[in-house]
Scaffold this active site. Structure first.
Site, PDB file in Angstrom:
ATOM      1  N   PHE A 250       0.814  -1.225   0.000  1.00  0.00           N
ATOM      2  CA  PHE A 250       0.000   0.000   0.000  1.00  0.00           C
ATOM      3  C   PHE A 250       0.848   1.277   0.000  1.00  0.00           C
ATOM      4  CE2 PHE A 250      -3.240  -2.685   2.434  1.00  0.00           C
ATOM      5  CZ  PHE A 250      -4.230  -2.643   1.464  1.00  0.00           C
ATOM      6  N   THR A 281      -2.636  -6.596  -6.911  1.00  0.00           N
ATOM      7  CA  THR A 281      -2.565  -5.451  -5.989  1.00  0.00           C
ATOM      8  C   THR A 281      -3.007  -5.913  -4.606  1.00  0.00           C
ATOM      9  OG1 THR A 281      -4.888  -4.768  -6.113  1.00  0.00           O
ATOM     10  CG2 THR A 281      -3.388  -3.947  -7.824  1.00  0.00           C
ATOM     11  N   ASP A 282      -2.737  -5.099  -3.608  1.00  0.00           N
ATOM     12  CA  ASP A 282      -3.386  -5.308  -2.324  1.00  0.00           C
ATOM     13  C   ASP A 282      -4.812  -4.732  -2.434  1.00  0.00           C
ATOM     14  OD1 ASP A 282      -3.982  -6.004   0.250  1.00  0.00           O
ATOM     15  OD2 ASP A 282      -2.179  -5.148   1.131  1.00  0.00           O
ATOM     16  N   TYR A 283      -5.571  -4.917  -1.389  1.00  0.00           N
ATOM     17  CA  TYR A 283      -7.009  -4.594  -1.342  1.00  0.00           C
ATOM     18  C   TYR A 283      -7.284  -3.128  -1.736  1.00  0.00           C
ATOM     19  CZ  TYR A 283     -11.631  -5.700   0.718  1.00  0.00           C
ATOM     20  OH  TYR A 283     -12.952  -5.977   0.938  1.00  0.00           O
ATOM     21  N   ALA A 285      -5.846  -1.237  -3.709  1.00  0.00           N
ATOM     22  CA  ALA A 285      -4.640  -0.392  -3.725  1.00  0.00           C
ATOM     23  C   ALA A 285      -4.594   0.532  -4.951  1.00  0.00           C
ATOM     24  CB  ALA A 285      -3.386  -1.253  -3.655  1.00  0.00           C
TER      25      ALA A 285
END
Ligand code: BGC
Length: 757
Positions: A250, A281-283, A285
């Protein structure tokens, strides 16, 4: 290394077969992509949540129709063969091209059989056990329909204010790299398309653990020198071990958030390191790049794709904007194709095109989860993760007799035992500390218990600290009344076990803290327990290094048990009552106070170092009010027995490039118990073209010694172990003087010098 003709032939045959398999895969995917519309390709880049675990404000909607329209490539946080079969059927039977879905989950430290939190697992320094824990997690998760895990998390952190330090392997580059390798191998096994192996996802790329002030999601600004030498190697180790996928982090890195950072995702990851898999990606992001200040959703989605990101978790920035960006010339067809190809390749490697339902077996779900063997391994891992911080007058182990009062807010909460990031754990059926202890001890020991104090005095803080069902009962009576009642219980006991520390959600994501003391109300309970004059053992629950200066001074025995997973209670009994001798060693420094942070053993010397053992010297690098020393150094941990280290013997005084040096040391178990010891080897490069740390872990060995037994441990150090990234970021060893240290922790070492010619 000796190369034989036969060996060479085998390698050539293996290479040939990999090449043939790759060609087969390329051919299959090229053929499939030839049939895909651009919308279907973009659809593959979309990862949605099945809704069982949510870590942001956005939640995926309209999942069923999106699957049918070919607008979903992957789903995470959904489990059970029935649910996964249902979703997979929609994809393979009702979408135009029938492309199967990949199913992910945060399987971080076990699936249903929970192992200790990663920081605790790291404290075992037991590579076989760590690999086995990942293998068991893979067996269970795949039995429940999954094929992809968002693990290992390999972010180095030297800031225990950061809650997510609990999810990684601590502060050290070498230890974390070794663990990263084992985790990937444990998950992925030899064969990714076996029905019981999971595809790994190394995260969070990169440098997430160096967030400013320990505030989650915050900025990282770091020199390339430090990145390459200290923070990047664990990610690289996971990739070298074959991790199939990578997750972005992030945080902002030197001005460009990781999720839009082309240097990171393409130049470093693909070009320098040769990573060939898919990047997710992260959540949300990508969407968060808007708040980072990089532009609107269309702009940031294009930036992210161009940086080298392939799959978009939850935010649907790719799904909603890439087609438009393609039409406007802001991204290319080749960029979309590349992302789509890598996602299809991941599915191909998992065998999903051969059989999209290969992970959906009701029988395996019934028979392979929470098995006796898995639970036994988890119990062993928990016991081995515990770190004995103090044991005055050999208070521990306790005798299996009499009455023990287990007092404190962590005594009776099964839901807190699995630890943070255990989304698949069955909280309702996890034994509490007290129940587990009773189970392990039978009727040999009488156990009494009491809440003793609230987790924290402030009800609103306690609510924040016990989210996701990790409840700890509250008692709203005045503190003194609760304590007095607990003392009455304690007074009837021979020994008091104080079950104190953090609740499991006081560490983990979005759980940063500025005060790392045991909450004040618990401290007051502890004081009252000590005043009874009974022997008190502090069983400390924590997801991070805490500041335990007061406890170290006043409590005779402290066993740090992190969060040990499903079998915590039994494992605590195993160790407290001496069936297992503690052997865990700290993977992160415990500071004396928060003001010392960051405090880590492998620091630089400075031009004005404090003299060894000095408290304060004017115009030297130190504090007026506290020494430079940690409370407990990296690598520290006591045992019920004692180990004596002999002197280090080297087989030569110097080595030339390409040679090895052997360091031998004899370790003797001089105490009264059999035990395990983690023998640690550190090196200091005394003169370099750039400054080098005062000590760096380079090797370790965990040995088991019967009482009275001696063993000579031999380490082989090669020129490679002396290499580092120089100013030009060339990985090289420089001739000169080195000191080699061996000991039971990073502080307490024997030493000897040698030269690299
Ligand atoms: C976390 C990741 C996790 C993801 C999916 C995020 O909030 O940072 O570590 O894998 O959620 O659950």
């Amino acid at each position: 290394m000796k190369i034989t003709i036969a060996g060479l032939l085998i390698s050539l045959v293996q290479l040939g077969s990999i090449y043939a398999q790759d060609r087969k895969m390329d051919h299959f995917i090229t053929n499939l992509m030839g049939k895909m519309t651009v919308e279907e390709k973009i659809g593959q880049l979309n990862l949605v949540t099945g809704g069982e675990a949510v870590t942001g404000s956005a939640v995926s909607t309209g999942v069923e129709s999106k699957i049918k329209e070919g607008n979903i490539g992957g789903i995470f946080s959904m489990s059970s063969p029935a649910k996964i079969r249902q979703a997979q059927e929609l994809a393979v039977k009702h979408s135009r091209l029938g492309i199967p879905i990949i199913f992910g989950m945060d399987v971080i430290h076990g699936y249903k059989t929970m192992f200790p939190i990663p920081l605790g697992l790291a404290a075992t320094w037991d590579m076989e056990l760590i690999r086995e824990s990942a293998r068991i997690a893979a067996v269970e998760a795949t039995a429940d329909g999954l094929n992809w895990t968002f693990s290992p998390m390999v972010d180095i952190s030297r800031d225990p204010r950061w809650g997510r330090i609990s999810e990684g392997s601590g502060e050290d580059t070498y230890l974390s790299s070794r663990i990263a390798t084992e985790m990937v191998k444990g998950y992925q096994g030899a064969n990714l398309d076996a029905h019981n192996t999971l595809m790994a996802c190394v995260k969070h790329f990169a440098l997430y653990g160096a967030a400013e002030g320990g505030r989650d999601y915050h900025t990282t600004d770091m020199s390339l020198h430090r990145m390459y030498n200290e923070y990047l190697p664990p990610y690289k180790a996971a990739i070298d071990a074959g991790a199939g996928t990578v997750m972005t982090s992030f945080n902002d890195i030197n001005g460009v958030p990781a999720t839009a950072n082309r240097w990171l995702m393409t130049d470093l990851l693909r070009k320098q390191w040769g990573f060939k898999g898919m990047v997710v990606t992260d959540y949300t992001a990508i969407n968060e790049l808007i708040d980072h200040g990089l532009g609107d959703l269309q702009t940031v989605s294009a930036l992210s794709l161009k940086a080298g990101v392939h799959m978009d978790m939850v935010g649907e920035g790719f799904l909603s904007t890439l087609k438009k960006s393609l039409e406007e010339g802001k991204v290319t067809r080749a960029e979309i194709d590349e992302a789509c190809r890598l996602i299809l390749e991941a599915k191909y490697k998992l065998g999903l095109f051969d059989d999209p339902f290969r992970y959906c077996s009701d029988e395996r779900a019934k028979n392979n989860i929470l098995t006796k063997d898995h639970l036994a391994k988890a119990r062993e891992a928990a016991a081995k993760s515990f770190v004995l911080l103090k044991n005055d007058n050999n208070l521990l182990p306790l005798k299996k007799q009499g009455t023990v009062a287990v007092i404190g807010p962590l005594a009776n909460s099964g839901a807190n035992m699995p630890g943070t990031w255990s989304v698949s754990a069955d909280l309702a059926n996890t034994q509490s500390l007290v129940d587990g202890m009773k189970d392990a001890l039978g009727n040999k020991v009488k156990i009494m218990t009491h809440l003793g104090s609230n987790l924290v005095a402030d009800a609103a803080y306690q609510e924040r600290a016990t989210m996701f069902g990790r409840t700890i009962p509250r008692d709203e009576r005045p503190e003194q009344e609760i304590i007095s009642e607990a003392i009455r219980v304690a007074e009837d006991a021979d020994v008091i076990v104080a079950a104190l520390g953090e609740g499991s959600e006081m560490s983990g994501e979005s759980s940063s803290r500025t005060d790392l003391n045991i909450p004040a109300t618990q401290r007051r309970l502890l004081e009252a327990l000590l005043k009874t004059g009974k022997p008190v053992v502090l069983v400390l629950f924590t997801g991070r290094p805490l500041t335990l200066t007061w406890e170290d001074k006043h409590v005779p025995a402290i066993l740090n048990v992190w969060f040990g997973g499903t079998e915590t209670g039994k494992a605590v009994a195993d160790v407290l009552f001496g069936d297992i001798t503690p052997s865990g060693k700290l993977p992160a420094t415990f500071p004396q106070n928060v003001g010392q942070i960051p405090l880590y053993y492998s620091a630089k010397n400075t031009g004005r170092p404090l003299a060894e053992g000095a408290w304060f010297q004017k115009f030297r690098s130190n504090y007026l009010d506290v020494t430079n020393e940690p409370l407990y150094p990296f690598g520290y941990g006591l045992s019920y027995t004692t180990f004596e280290y002999g002197d280090i013997k080297l087989d030569k005084k110097s080595i030339a490039a390409g040679q090895h040096i052997q360091a031998d040391i004899t370790v003797t178990n001089t105490g009264n118990y059999d035990g395990e010891e983690i023998v640690q080897l550190y090196i200091r490069d005394l003169v370099g073209s750039v400054t080098r740390p005062v000590k760096e872990l380079k090797a370790f060995e965990k040995i088991s010694l019967k009482k009275g037994e001696s063993r000579t441990v031999s380490f082989t150090i090669s020129e490679d172990d002396l290499k580092f990234y120089n100013q030009e970021l060339k990985f090289t060893a420089e001739p000169g003087d080195f000191t080699l240290f061996i000991g039971p922790d990073s502080k307490n070492t024997k030493e000897i010098d040698f030269k690299l010619l």
